[in-house]
Design an enzyme around this catalytic site. Structure first.
Site, mmCIF file in Angstrom:
data_model
loop_
_atom_site.group_PDB
_atom_site.id
_atom_site.type_symbol
_atom_site.label_atom_id
_atom_site.label_comp_id
_atom_site.label_asym_id
_atom_site.label_seq_id
_atom_site.Cartn_x
_atom_site.Cartn_y
_atom_site.Cartn_z
ATOM 1 N N ARG A 1 -14.891 24.028 -18.503
ATOM 2 C CA ARG A 1 -14.920 25.082 -17.473
ATOM 3 C C ARG A 1 -16.266 25.817 -17.421
ATOM 4 N NH1 ARG A 1 -11.537 29.299 -15.066
ATOM 5 N NH2 ARG A 1 -12.187 31.397 -15.655
ATOM 6 N N GLU B 1 -9.141 29.821 -3.868
ATOM 7 C CA GLU B 1 -8.568 28.912 -4.866
ATOM 8 C C GLU B 1 -7.891 27.801 -4.066
ATOM 9 O OE1 GLU B 1 -8.860 29.052 -8.132
ATOM 10 O OE2 GLU B 1 -9.769 31.029 -8.299
ATOM 11 N N HIS C 1 -16.972 26.788 -11.686
ATOM 12 C CA HIS C 1 -16.287 26.202 -12.841
ATOM 13 C C HIS C 1 -16.357 24.689 -12.801
ATOM 14 C CE1 HIS C 1 -14.121 30.247 -13.177
ATOM 15 N NE2 HIS C 1 -14.970 30.141 -14.180
ATOM 16 N N HIS D 1 -13.236 27.888 -5.595
ATOM 17 C CA HIS D 1 -12.652 27.460 -6.878
ATOM 18 C C HIS D 1 -11.394 26.624 -6.588
ATOM 19 C CE1 HIS D 1 -14.610 30.451 -9.793
ATOM 20 N NE2 HIS D 1 -15.031 30.909 -8.625
ATOM 21 N N GLU E 1 -13.374 22.137 -11.624
ATOM 22 C CA GLU E 1 -12.714 22.346 -10.328
ATOM 23 C C GLU E 1 -13.379 21.457 -9.279
ATOM 24 O OE1 GLU E 1 -12.822 26.667 -10.026
ATOM 25 O OE2 GLU E 1 -11.816 26.865 -11.962
HETATM 26 O O1 PAY Z 1 -11.140 36.636 -8.873
HETATM 27 O O2 PAY Z 1 -9.674 37.063 -10.368
HETATM 28 C C1 PAY Z 1 -10.570 36.341 -9.916
HETATM 29 C C2 PAY Z 1 -10.981 35.100 -10.631
HETATM 30 C C3 PAY Z 1 -9.966 34.050 -10.551
HETATM 31 C C4 PAY Z 1 -10.343 32.700 -11.140
HETATM 32 C C5 PAY Z 1 -11.019 32.849 -12.500
HETATM 33 O O3 PAY Z 1 -10.348 32.888 -13.539
HETATM 34 O O4 PAY Z 1 -12.250 32.940 -12.534
HETATM 35 C C6 PAY Z 1 -9.068 31.921 -11.167
HETATM 36 C C7 PAY Z 1 -9.083 30.610 -11.908
HETATM 37 C C8 PAY Z 1 -10.329 29.815 -11.554
HETATM 38 O O5 PAY Z 1 -10.449 29.268 -10.462
HETATM 39 O O6 PAY Z 1 -11.210 29.752 -12.411
HETATM 40 C C9 PAY Z 1 -7.829 29.803 -11.625
HETATM 41 C C10 PAY Z 1 -7.732 28.505 -12.389
HETATM 42 C C11 PAY Z 1 -6.439 27.774 -12.083
HETATM 43 C C12 PAY Z 1 -7.785 28.746 -13.906
HETATM 44 O O7 PAY Z 1 -8.591 28.109 -14.594
HETATM 45 O O8 PAY Z 1 -7.034 29.605 -14.384
HETATM 46 ZN ZN ZN Z 2 -12.628 28.681 -11.110
#
Ligand code: PAY
Ligand code: ZN
Length: 260
Positions: free
Chosen positions: A77, A221, A19, A147, A22
């Site tokens: 993102r 994370e 992303h 991430h 990040e």
């Molecule tokens: O493994 O469930 C998963 C994926 C989690 C991440 C995603 O959404 O891809 C979590 C988010 C990320 O790092 O992109 C968390 C961040 C804070 C967000 O943008 O929500």
């Molecule tokens: Zn991410």
């Protein structure tokens, strides 16, 4: 005997910056490489790791998105791919893998920040990394993807609430990894399966790698828990990288001892 030295080593695959926004993630991959190069030969664990295994590091997975966050929109993102007929750009490279693709926690709207793409592996970044991992799946024993933010150590699954076949082993491994991380500055991490620990999200890279057969597949994370979020201050880069390194080294040592 000499031929044996040319046999490909077992490996760990590490990527950062799926992303764009990040920023602490690419910083960590760079830190990892620096540590690997500067402590090989003096740190006994790093020396033994690199003698026994290769570590493939992809420092900036979503390079076009990362560039865009520097030049135009800090909070971008997705990727930067275009498709004629839509004015919206990019797909979420962590919703674009062929693992329960676009079934839950992902959007089929090209304008959404969690757009799953027009098909699995539609994004060239995802396609190329998936091809690499498929081609090397017999030697890749662990897949780690970095991430931010939320301070979590996630493992499969995110596309379903079903538990992974190796659930209890992954739980105990992550409690060791988070204890190692916490030991340096007291930073507290929560660990668990993605769906139950953060939210259900299909099409993620860790679930895909796990279903391909990479048993040790984790999403980190990194800091923080939301005070600064993606805009983590510069003063936290070094401590975040140092503590994360302890968790990654814990996992690497475990993998070394538990090759399959
Ligand atoms: O493994 O469930 C998963 C994926 C989690 C991440 C995603 O959404 O891809 C979590 C988010 C990320 O790092 O992109 C968390 C961040 C804070 C967000 O943008 O929500
Ligand atoms: Zn991410």
């Amino acid at each position: 005997k000499h031929l044996l030295t040319f046999v490909t080593k077992n490996a760990i695959f590490l990527d950062c910056g799926i992303h764009a926004r990040e920023w602490i993630a690419p910083a960590f991959c760079q830190w990892f490489v620096k540590e690997a190069l500067s402590t090989y030969g003096s740190d006994s664990q790093m020396t033994s790791l690199l003698d026994q295994m290769d570590v493939y590091v992809l420092p900036v997975f979503n390079i076009d998105g990362y560039d865009y966050t520097h030049k135009s929109n800090r909070m971008w993102r997705k990727t930067r791919s275009r498709k004629s007929g839509s004015s919206c750009i990019g797909a979420d490279p962590n919703r674009n893998w062929n693992a329960g693709w676009c079934t839950i926690g992902a959007s089929s709207n090209p304008c959404s920040d969690t757009f799953c793409g027009y098909s699995p592996e539609s994004e060239i970044e995802v396609k190329n990394v998936a091809d690499f991992i498929r081609r090397n799946k017999s030697i890749i024993k662990a897949y780690l993807t970095i991430h931010s933010y939320s301070q979590l150590l996630l493992f499969p699954y995110s596309y379903t609430f079903q538990l992974a076949a190796h659930h209890s082993e992954l739980v105990s491994m992550m409690s060791g990894a988070s204890a190692a991380l916490r030991s340096l500055y007291g930073t507290s991490y929560t660990s668990g399966p993605g769906a139950a620990t953060i939210y259900p999200a299909a099409g993620g890279s860790d679930d895909w790698a796990y279903d391909l057969g990479v048993k040790y597949s984790y999403t980190f994370e990194l800091r923080d828990t939301g005070r600064y979020g993606f805009l983590l201050p510069e003063s936290q880069i070094k401590p975040t990288c140092e503590e994360t390194m302890l968790a990654v080294k814990y996992i690497a040592a475990y993998v070394q001892k538990n090759l399959y």
